[in-house]
Write an enzyme that holds these catalytic residues in place. Structure first.
Site, mmCIF file in Angstrom:
data_model
loop_
_atom_site.group_PDB
_atom_site.id
_atom_site.type_symbol
_atom_site.label_atom_id
_atom_site.label_comp_id
_atom_site.label_asym_id
_atom_site.label_seq_id
_atom_site.Cartn_x
_atom_site.Cartn_y
_atom_site.Cartn_z
ATOM 1 N N GLU A 209 -0.124 31.286 -5.905
ATOM 2 C CA GLU A 209 -1.246 31.998 -5.271
ATOM 3 C C GLU A 209 -1.213 32.012 -3.749
ATOM 4 O O GLU A 209 -1.861 31.200 -3.082
ATOM 5 C CB GLU A 209 -2.595 31.413 -5.736
ATOM 6 C CG GLU A 209 -2.871 31.648 -7.192
ATOM 7 C CD GLU A 209 -4.332 31.494 -7.568
ATOM 8 O OE1 GLU A 209 -5.153 31.128 -6.707
ATOM 9 O OE2 GLU A 209 -4.667 31.766 -8.727
ATOM 10 N N GLU A 404 -1.778 31.848 -15.249
ATOM 11 C CA GLU A 404 -3.100 31.219 -15.342
ATOM 12 C C GLU A 404 -4.106 32.237 -15.827
ATOM 13 O O GLU A 404 -4.048 33.417 -15.447
ATOM 14 C CB GLU A 404 -3.590 30.699 -13.971
ATOM 15 C CG GLU A 404 -2.890 29.476 -13.477
ATOM 16 C CD GLU A 404 -3.431 28.974 -12.135
ATOM 17 O OE1 GLU A 404 -4.613 29.231 -11.829
ATOM 18 O OE2 GLU A 404 -2.657 28.332 -11.409
HETATM 19 C C1 FCB Z 1 -6.604 29.169 -9.373
HETATM 20 C C2 FCB Z 1 -5.775 27.978 -8.963
HETATM 21 C C3 FCB Z 1 -5.887 26.803 -9.899
HETATM 22 C C4 FCB Z 1 -7.298 26.609 -10.401
HETATM 23 C C5 FCB Z 1 -7.866 27.894 -10.915
HETATM 24 C C6 FCB Z 1 -9.281 27.773 -11.463
HETATM 25 O O1 FCB Z 1 -6.878 29.954 -8.269
HETATM 26 O O2 FCB Z 1 -4.416 28.344 -8.884
HETATM 27 O O3 FCB Z 1 -5.387 25.677 -9.245
HETATM 28 O O4 FCB Z 1 -8.073 26.019 -9.442
HETATM 29 O O5 FCB Z 1 -7.868 28.857 -9.897
#
Ligand code: FCB
Length: 498
Positions: A209, A404
């Site tokens: 990210e 994610e």
């Molecule tokens: C993302 C992050 C991860 C976590 C999620 C909820 O942005 O990469 O570490 O905090 O959000």
């Protein structure tokens, strides 16, 4: 394999619309009679994912490991930030968090119970190089070797991420990501890890990210929450000028390219790598060919400083024009490095960045503001829009992993010891349904990692926002699978939306 983002790819996406991928009806037509006993997605299509689809869970080092002073680990910028008064809700810190460093074997067993095939975790750079560069710390490396061996023994494939925001504090003291040297130091560390671990792990994610640690860490960002503006901030908590921020962005993508080259040079043959970015995804508000095109243009521009330059090897004209005199300083050679071909793209998908419609104005799209009443999950930034799970892969058209997806919820253990997380199950089912639409249309999505295996330290929100499939009592460290864990296990067992 090359993953250069070309105009053809965008054209391909537009072509997909012509093939009827956008009207809704063909999906229903595609329901297979031979799969009648299979669960159906909410769109009525057969809801099975491709064979070999990788189901996984994700965590990151700083959020789960604890043991911040053990076995020679150096300090990271998040240690410093978390211990700065006022920065983390309730004054929480991650000194212990969920003690994964000591309990990793139990956590691997939890993963086995879930039936996951893969674990995405991150490596803490300051465990390997306590001051960012120099002599590696054998004890730090040994932890990740033990973790990986435990995973392999359990039949779970390791997917390490090399940078999930925990920059060694010693490098921050020398300028951090404002310095080009940090990009070089990252590449050295990445090459070292590929040399040390590629005998037992085939996949590496480079950086997690970009926007989150660059923009939110070096400027802070404002998000609209229920009609108000709320400021969010990450370590190191700076407020840089536009020119300096653009240079930090550039150094970060340069680090990505240099790391890819270092991994190729030091990993065993067949080692694969790519970034894990939070693609800012525009979703067409109404699914018409014009709006789909508008969403593609918007997505390309919204990611101009990150995935677009990595994939196209150039900053878009609109990006450079908007930056004006504050544009980053770079060479042609930098752009070649930044666009070093990757094997896959990881995308973290939580919410649409915007809903858009086509517009006659320059730019070709109009982002429509989120309504004040637009629903969200527990985290203030987390507006709900499950369609993003289809449009994000659709706009990449590359081999991708969803690295994610998940949501925070106000999970509490009931008197009889269970956690009924209705909202997480709703969230998961709807996102999987839209992901299924993507795989059913043949988009190359290789796997899905749920964030997170278990509750953990949620950055500035501390321990308030629980994201796990498994509940953790932060005092006793007791792990209790939530109802969503049973849902996820069922989805994995059937390889389908359930
Ligand atoms: C993302 C992050 C991860 C976590 C999620 C909820 O942005 O990469 O570490 O905090 O959000």
């Amino acid at each position: 394999m090359s993953t250069n983002f070309t105009k053809r790819d965008f054209a391909k996406a537009a072509g997909a619309a012509a093939l009827g991928m956008t009207t809704g009806a063909p999906l229903a037509d595609r329901a297979q009679t031979s799969a009648e006993s299979q669960p159906k997605s909410v769109q009525g299509a057969a809801a099975t994912f491709p064979e070999g689809f990788t189901w996984g869970v994700a965590t990151s080092a700083f959020q789960v490991e604890g043991a911040v002073k053990e076995d020679g680990r150096g300090a990271s910028i998040w240690d410093r930030y978390a211990h700065t008064p006022g920065k983390i809700r309730n004054g929480d810190n991650a000194d212990v968090t969920v003690d994964h460093y000591h309990r990793y074997k139990d956590d691997v067993r939890l993963m086995q119970d879930l039936g996951v095939k893969a674990y995405r975790f991150s490596i803490a750079w300051p465990r390997i190089f306590p001051s960012g560069i120099g002599q590696p710390n054998a004890k730090g490396l040994d932890f990740y070797r033990r973790l990986i061996d435990a995973l392999l023994e359990a039949g779970i494939e390791p997917f390490p991420t090399l940078y999930h925001w925990d920059l060694p504090q010693a490098l921050q003291d020398k300028g951090g990501w404002q310095s080009r040297d940090t990009a070089k130091a990252f590449a050295d560390y990445a090459g070292y890890m590929a040399g040390a671990l590629s005998d037992r792990t085939k996949h590496f994610f480079t950086i997690n990210e970009f926007f989150s640690f660059v923009d939110i860490g070096h400027r802070g960002a404002e998000v609209a929450v229920d009609g108000r503006k709320v400021r969010i901030e990450h370590a190191p908590g700076l407020k840089l000028s536009n020119a300096k921020l653009n240079q930090v962005r550039h150094n970060a993508v340069l680090a990505q390219g240099l790391a890819v080259q270092a991994i190729r040079a030091n990993g065993v043959a067949g080692t694969k790598c790519g970034p894990a970015d939070n693609l800012s995804t525009a979703v067409p508000a109404i699914e018409t060919p014009e709006n789909i095109k508008a969403a593609e243009i918007a997505t390309r521009e919204m990611n101009a400083g990150y995935l677009t330059v990595m994939l196209e090897g150039k900053y878009t004209d609109a990006y450079l024009t908007a930056a004006g005199n504050d544009a980053p300083k770079f060479t042609e050679d930098d752009l070649k490095i930044i666009s070093s071909p990757v094997d896959f793209i990881g995308i973290n998908v939580y919410r649409p960045a915007a809903y858009v419609v086509a517009s006659e104005r320059a730019g070709g799209f109009r982002p429509i503001p989120f309504n004040k009443s637009h629903p969200r999950m527990l985290s203030l930034w987390h507006l709900l829009g499950p369609e993003v799970m289809y449009w994000a892969p659709r706009q990449m058209i590359k081999e991708i992993y969803i690295t994610e997806n998940g949501c925070g919820a106000s999970d509490e253990i009931s008197a009889n010891g269970i956690v009924d997380d209705s909202d997480r199950i709703m969230f998961l089912r709807n996102h999987l349904a839209h992901l299924h639409r993507a795989t059913a249309e043949g988009l190359p999505v290789k796997g899905y990692f749920h964030w997170s295996l278990m509750d953990n330290f949620e950055w500035s929100d501390g321990f308030t926002n629980r994201f796990g499939l498994v509940h953790v009592d932060f005092k006793t460290q007791k792990r209790t699978p939530k109802l969503s864990a049973a849902y996820f296990r069922e989805a994995i067992a059937k390889n389908a939306v359930v």
